[in-house]
Scaffold this motif. Structure first.
Motif, PDB file in Angstrom:
ATOM      1  N   SER A  34       0.837  -1.190   0.000  1.00 33.40           N
ATOM      2  CA  SER A  34       0.000   0.000   0.000  1.00 33.40           C
ATOM      3  C   SER A  34       0.876   1.246   0.000  1.00 33.40           C
ATOM      4  O   SER A  34       1.929   1.288   0.626  1.00 33.40           O
ATOM      5  CB  SER A  34      -0.927   0.005   1.216  1.00 33.40           C
ATOM      6  OG  SER A  34      -0.190  -0.100   2.418  1.00 33.40           O
ATOM      7  N   ARG A  58     -14.330  -6.880  -6.265  1.00 33.08           N
ATOM      8  CA  ARG A  58     -13.653  -7.194  -5.013  1.00 33.08           C
ATOM      9  C   ARG A  58     -14.154  -8.509  -4.438  1.00 33.08           C
ATOM     10  O   ARG A  58     -13.403  -9.256  -3.825  1.00 33.08           O
ATOM     11  CB  ARG A  58     -13.870  -6.072  -3.996  1.00 33.08           C
ATOM     12  CG  ARG A  58     -13.147  -6.302  -2.673  1.00 33.08           C
ATOM     13  CD  ARG A  58     -13.356  -5.145  -1.713  1.00 33.08           C
ATOM     14  NE  ARG A  58     -12.793  -3.907  -2.237  1.00 33.08           N
ATOM     15  CZ  ARG A  58     -12.942  -2.732  -1.644  1.00 33.08           C
ATOM     16  NH1 ARG A  58     -13.632  -2.630  -0.520  1.00 33.08           N
ATOM     17  NH2 ARG A  58     -12.390  -1.653  -2.170  1.00 33.08           N
ATOM     18  N   THR A  97      -4.129   1.660  -2.205  1.00 37.26           N
ATOM     19  CA  THR A  97      -4.644   1.490  -0.842  1.00 37.26           C
ATOM     20  C   THR A  97      -5.051   0.032  -0.657  1.00 37.26           C
ATOM     21  O   THR A  97      -5.181  -0.734  -1.626  1.00 37.26           O
ATOM     22  CB  THR A  97      -5.858   2.394  -0.586  1.00 37.26           C
ATOM     23  OG1 THR A  97      -6.985   1.906  -1.342  1.00 37.26           O
ATOM     24  CG2 THR A  97      -5.565   3.836  -0.983  1.00 37.26           C
ATOM     25  N   LYS A  98      -5.291  -0.348   0.580  1.00 32.92           N
ATOM     26  CA  LYS A  98      -5.687  -1.731   0.841  1.00 32.92           C
ATOM     27  C   LYS A  98      -7.065  -2.040   0.253  1.00 32.92           C
ATOM     28  O   LYS A  98      -7.406  -3.210   0.055  1.00 32.92           O
ATOM     29  CB  LYS A  98      -5.682  -2.018   2.340  1.00 32.92           C
ATOM     30  CG  LYS A  98      -6.651  -1.197   3.153  1.00 32.92           C
ATOM     31  CD  LYS A  98      -6.520  -1.522   4.637  1.00 32.92           C
ATOM     32  CE  LYS A  98      -7.537  -0.733   5.463  1.00 32.92           C
ATOM     33  NZ  LYS A  98      -7.401  -1.014   6.907  1.00 32.92           N
ATOM     34  N   GLU A  99      -7.859  -0.992  -0.032  1.00 35.46           N
ATOM     35  CA  GLU A  99      -9.170  -1.201  -0.638  1.00 35.46           C
ATOM     36  C   GLU A  99      -9.086  -1.485  -2.143  1.00 35.46           C
ATOM     37  O   GLU A  99     -10.097  -1.794  -2.770  1.00 35.46           O
ATOM     38  CB  GLU A  99     -10.068   0.019  -0.407  1.00 35.46           C
ATOM     39  CG  GLU A  99     -10.589   0.172   1.011  1.00 35.46           C
ATOM     40  CD  GLU A  99      -9.551   0.752   1.946  1.00 35.46           C
ATOM     41  OE1 GLU A  99      -8.573   1.347   1.431  1.00 35.46           O
ATOM     42  OE2 GLU A  99      -9.695   0.624   3.178  1.00 35.46           O
ATOM     43  N   ASP A 100      -7.898  -1.382  -2.729  1.00 36.54           N
ATOM     44  CA  ASP A 100      -7.745  -1.610  -4.171  1.00 36.54           C
ATOM     45  C   ASP A 100      -7.570  -3.085  -4.526  1.00 36.54           C
ATOM     46  O   ASP A 100      -7.518  -3.433  -5.711  1.00 36.54           O
ATOM     47  CB  ASP A 100      -6.546  -0.827  -4.714  1.00 36.54           C
ATOM     48  CG  ASP A 100      -6.787   0.676  -4.721  1.00 36.54           C
ATOM     49  OD1 ASP A 100      -7.938   1.076  -4.936  1.00 36.54           O
ATOM     50  OD2 ASP A 100      -5.820   1.436  -4.504  1.00 36.54           O
ATOM     51  N   TYR A 150      -4.138  -8.445   1.570  1.00 38.67           N
ATOM     52  CA  TYR A 150      -5.523  -8.362   1.110  1.00 38.67           C
ATOM     53  C   TYR A 150      -5.594  -8.920  -0.309  1.00 38.67           C
ATOM     54  O   TYR A 150      -4.893  -8.444  -1.199  1.00 38.67           O
ATOM     55  CB  TYR A 150      -6.021  -6.921   1.134  1.00 38.67           C
ATOM     56  CG  TYR A 150      -6.189  -6.348   2.536  1.00 38.67           C
ATOM     57  CD1 TYR A 150      -7.423  -6.365   3.168  1.00 38.67           C
ATOM     58  CD2 TYR A 150      -5.103  -5.796   3.213  1.00 38.67           C
ATOM     59  CE1 TYR A 150      -7.583  -5.841   4.448  1.00 38.67           C
ATOM     60  CE2 TYR A 150      -5.255  -5.280   4.483  1.00 38.67           C
ATOM     61  CZ  TYR A 150      -6.490  -5.303   5.102  1.00 38.67           C
ATOM     62  OH  TYR A 150      -6.642  -4.797   6.363  1.00 38.67           O
TER      63      TYR A 150
END
Length: 300
Positions: A34, A58, A97-100, A150
């Motif tokens: 990240s 996701r 980011t970790k949400e990617d 992730y």
């Protein structure tokens, strides 16, 4: 019994096809930490990026999000300002980011018809979080460092670890793997995609590095590091010191105590040489006092 075995076999075949890719489908895995920039390849031989579309998932059952449509970045996504197309139609993501994390599909459309199969890219994001955001830490402080991978949520973490031979571990500055609960380190792995390191910092840990590494099929893919700045335990301390200062008073030479050295106590800040200074001043004061007494007796 045979029916159960048959169902298990079908499940294994399905899982294997999901993880390793089916015939005719191009699939790759990209690992990134990240905060870094990443490049996702589109390997289905696009002849023109104006025909390129990138979609994102996701979760397995989540609706696909269109990020790039026929070479143009969609403006209705949260990440659109961080997205761009490369000259080879790859998808570039800035400041990951970790949400990617998740599954990215590159598709080619000509006259509204898809050409060929999707090029699948699984993006795995390594995220590191220290227990303290302090840049300077006092020796004796305990820190807990957490490192988590992730990955696409359509497959469990354990399945990713086993099928893709992914490993997450800590190494010291020399690159030696830190084993669980060895020496002054406590390493816990509450899940196979998360690993924590807890240690008590020492003076000699100043600027020392600890790294969290992730390997894919025994090849290092990404790494994050933690390097603390330790406050020195030998800080300069200020101490109140009593230093005698010699003075003489010549207003009334007939008074016996006129030439007696007066000691004035002055409180000062000092570092390392206070004691020698005090002794030296005491000697000087005593000598001057002796000379003044002798001179006064001779005058009488």
């Amino acid at each position: 019994m045979s029916d159960k075995c048959h169902l298990c076999l079908l499940g294994l075949i399905f899982l294997s096809s999901l993880l390793t890719g089916t015939s005719g489908v191009d699939e790759s895995h990209v690992f990134i930490s990240s905060g870094e920039n990443v490049h996702l390849p589109c390997n289905n031989d696009p002849h023109d990026c104006k025909s390129t579309t990138w979609i994102y998932n996701r979760f397995r059952n989540s609706a696909a999000v269109e990020l790039i449509h026929l070479g143009i970045t969609k403006k209705d996504t949260e990440s659109h300002e961080r997205l761009s197309l490369g000259s080879d139609c790859s998808l570039n993501i800035k400041n990951v980011t970790k949400e990617d994390y998740g599954l990215y599909n590159c598709q080619q459309y000509v006259n509204d018809k898809q050409q060929g199969d999707d090029a699948r890219v699984y993006l795995h994001v390594l995220h590191f979080s220290p227990s303290s955001s302090q840049t300077e830490i006092s020796p004796g402080s305990s820190v807990t460092l957490s490192c988590q991978l992730y990955s696409y949520a359509g497959v469990s973490c354990d399945d990713w670890i086993r099928s893709q031979r992914i490993e997450l571990f800590w190494v010291n500055q020399a690159g030696v793997k830190l084993m669980i609960s060895v020496s002054r380190y406590q390493i816990l792995a509450p899940g196979r995609c998360i690993i924590t390191l807890t240690t008590t910092l020492l003076n000699e840990d100043d600027n020392r590095e600890w790294r969290c590494n992730v390997t894919h099929r025994d090849q290092l893919k990404s790494s994050t590091k933690y390097s603390p700045t330790i406050k020195s335990s030998a800080q300069d301390k200020t101490t109140a010191a009593v230093i005698p200062v010699c003075t003489t008073n010549s207003q009334d030479p007939s008074t016996p105590n006129t030439h007696v050295t007066k000691v004035i106590m002055i409180i000062v800040e000092f570092a390392a040489f206070t004691a020698p200074t005090v002794i030296l001043l005491q000697i000087v004061c005593a000598r001057r006092a002796g000379r003044k007494t002798l001179q006064h007796q001779e005058e009488i």
